[in-house]
Design a protein around this motif. Structure first.
Motif, short mmCIF file in Angstrom:
data_model
loop_
_atom_site.label_atom_id
_atom_site.label_comp_id
_atom_site.label_asym_id
_atom_site.label_seq_id
_atom_site.Cartn_x
_atom_site.Cartn_y
_atom_site.Cartn_z
N ASP A 191 0.89 -1.22 -0.04
CA ASP A 191 -0.06 -0.11 0.20
C ASP A 191 0.77 1.28 -0.08
OD1 ASP A 191 0.94 0.29 2.46
OD2 ASP A 191 -1.04 -0.37 3.38
N GLY A 192 0.15 2.42 0.20
CA GLY A 192 1.00 3.65 0.00
C GLY A 192 1.98 3.84 1.22
N ARG A 193 1.82 3.12 2.27
CA ARG A 193 2.87 2.94 3.38
C ARG A 193 3.90 2.01 3.43
NH1 ARG A 193 -0.64 2.13 8.33
NH2 ARG A 193 -1.61 0.58 6.87
N ASN A 194 3.83 1.15 2.11
CA ASN A 194 4.76 -0.03 1.64
C ASN A 194 4.38 -1.10 2.69
OD1 ASN A 194 6.10 0.82 -0.77
ND2 ASN A 194 7.59 2.08 0.74
N GLN A 195 3.36 -1.27 3.14
CA GLN A 195 2.92 -2.33 3.97
C GLN A 195 2.29 -3.38 3.12
OE1 GLN A 195 3.58 -2.60 7.56
NE2 GLN A 195 4.91 -1.12 6.82
N LEU A 196 2.48 -4.58 3.45
CA LEU A 196 1.82 -5.74 2.74
C LEU A 196 0.02 -5.56 2.98
CD1 LEU A 196 2.13 -8.50 0.90
CD2 LEU A 196 2.00 -9.62 3.09
N CYS A 197 -0.46 -5.58 1.56
CA CYS A 197 -1.99 -5.46 1.69
C CYS A 197 -2.60 -6.57 0.85
CB CYS A 197 -2.46 -4.25 1.51
SG CYS A 197 -2.14 -3.50 -0.17
N GLY A 198 -1.89 -7.33 -0.10
CA GLY A 198 -2.40 -7.94 -0.98
C GLY A 198 -1.57 -9.05 -1.60
N MET A 199 -2.29 -9.97 -2.50
CA MET A 199 -1.32 -10.67 -3.36
C MET A 199 -2.05 -10.77 -4.48
SD MET A 199 1.38 -12.44 -2.84
CE MET A 199 2.31 -13.43 -3.97
N LEU A 200 -1.36 -10.41 -5.76
CA LEU A 200 -1.76 -10.56 -7.01
C LEU A 200 -0.89 -11.58 -7.82
CD1 LEU A 200 -3.06 -8.78 -9.25
CD2 LEU A 200 -1.14 -8.22 -10.12
N THR A 201 -1.62 -12.51 -8.39
CA THR A 201 -1.33 -13.71 -8.98
C THR A 201 -1.58 -13.78 -10.56
OG1 THR A 201 -3.29 -15.03 -8.68
CG2 THR A 201 -1.77 -15.07 -7.13
N VAL A 202 -0.85 -14.65 -11.30
CA VAL A 202 -1.28 -15.07 -12.74
C VAL A 202 -2.93 -15.15 -12.96
CG1 VAL A 202 -1.22 -16.52 -14.70
CG2 VAL A 202 0.83 -15.68 -13.55
N GLY A 203 -3.38 -15.82 -12.11
CA GLY A 203 -4.92 -16.24 -12.11
C GLY A 203 -5.73 -14.76 -12.17
N ASP A 204 -5.19 -13.83 -11.37
CA ASP A 204 -5.72 -12.74 -11.07
C ASP A 204 -5.96 -12.05 -12.35
OD1 ASP A 204 -6.49 -12.93 -8.42
OD2 ASP A 204 -4.72 -12.42 -7.64
N VAL A 205 -4.49 -11.83 -13.13
CA VAL A 205 -4.35 -11.15 -14.33
C VAL A 205 -5.30 -11.86 -15.37
CG1 VAL A 205 -2.61 -10.82 -16.22
CG2 VAL A 205 -1.93 -10.63 -13.76
N LEU A 206 -5.21 -13.17 -15.51
CA LEU A 206 -6.29 -13.81 -16.52
C LEU A 206 -7.69 -13.46 -16.24
CD1 LEU A 206 -4.55 -17.26 -16.52
CD2 LEU A 206 -4.68 -15.57 -18.48
N GLU A 207 -8.22 -13.47 -14.97
CA GLU A 207 -9.52 -13.07 -14.69
C GLU A 207 -9.87 -11.70 -15.08
OE1 GLU A 207 -12.53 -12.70 -10.98
OE2 GLU A 207 -10.63 -13.26 -10.54
N ALA A 208 -8.76 -10.64 -14.98
CA ALA A 208 -8.78 -9.24 -15.44
C ALA A 208 -8.91 -9.14 -16.98
CB ALA A 208 -7.69 -8.28 -14.84
N PHE A 209 -8.09 -10.07 -17.72
CA PHE A 209 -8.01 -10.15 -18.92
C PHE A 209 -9.30 -10.41 -19.63
CE2 PHE A 209 -7.29 -12.69 -23.00
CZ PHE A 209 -6.66 -11.66 -23.66
N THR A 210 -9.89 -11.41 -19.20
CA THR A 210 -11.15 -11.97 -19.84
C THR A 210 -12.31 -10.75 -19.57
OG1 THR A 210 -11.66 -13.26 -17.76
CG2 THR A 210 -10.72 -14.20 -19.37
#
Length: 211
Positions: free
Chosen positions: A113-132
């Motif tokens: 996030d904006g404070r450089n704290q871990l807030c999530g995880m982005l995977t190839v599966g998420d990218v494919l979902e966004a693509f479709t």
């Protein structure tokens, strides 16, 4: 489309002192492939299922069962994790994060996030979902593959020819030159609504090259 809209928030994490076997158990139980490693609230590394399994003694090892158990009880995530960590920012564009994943050959990025704290995880599966989603795949309709002259106004004329149907998605996949040397740009268009099934015919009647 921003990373925060597609990432998995509040990801499961481990500490560097977590035993490898415990981390593998977490991955198996939750169906994940990677775990961010956090210490004192700060992201310090990442480990994957493959990394952890590679750390286990081979079945061909000459160690006794007691020696194997002793070894595994001492082996921690901190000894196997990768660092520095390739990350994404929650406010960056999905295409920038996806390009980084492809360039660095990684299947997932911890998101900060904006404070450089871990807030999530982005995977190839998420990218494919966004693509479709971008291509309107989940909304049905009619998919059109067009090759338009790469000049101003071509897309506007094609959009008029599609009417009264509604364009819900549009993407381009680059340019090429025809046999006559004319530069053309390829578009993938998805249309829904009134007379969508006839959109391909209307485009051809207007003189466009469409599949």
């Amino acid at each position: 489309m921003l990373v925060r809209e597609w990432m998995t928030p509040d990801p499961l994490t481990v500490s560097p002192t977590t035993p490898v076997m415990d981390a593998l158990g977490l991955l198996k139980a939750r169906g994940f492939r990677r775990l961010p490693v956090v210490e004192g609230g700060e992201l310090i590394g990442i480990t994957t299922r493959k990394d952890l399994k590679d750390a286990l003694p081979s079945k061909a090892a000459t160690l006794s069962i007691w020696e194997v158990h002793a070894l595994l009880s001492k082996l921690t995530v901190g000894e196997m994790m990768a660092r520095p960590v390739i990350t994404a920012q929650e406010g960056e564009y999905m295409e920038d994060a996806a390009l980084r994943m492809r360039q660095r050959a990684v299947g997932g990025l911890p998101v900060l996030d904006g404070r450089n704290q871990l807030c999530g995880m982005l995977t190839v599966g998420d990218v494919l979902e966004a693509f479709t989603h971008i291509l309107g795949q989940d909304e049905g309709g009619t998919r059109l593959h067009l090759r338009l002259p790469d000049v101003p106004g071509s897309l506007e004329r094609a959009a008029r020819a599609v009417q009264p149907s509604n364009i819900i998605s549009l993407a381009t996949s680059g340019t090429e030159r025809s046999a006559s040397g004319e530069k053309k740009r390829t578009f993938v268009m998805r249309v829904v609504g009134e007379h969508a099934a006839g959109a391909r015919h209307r485009l051809r009647e207007a003189g466009f090259e469409v599949e």
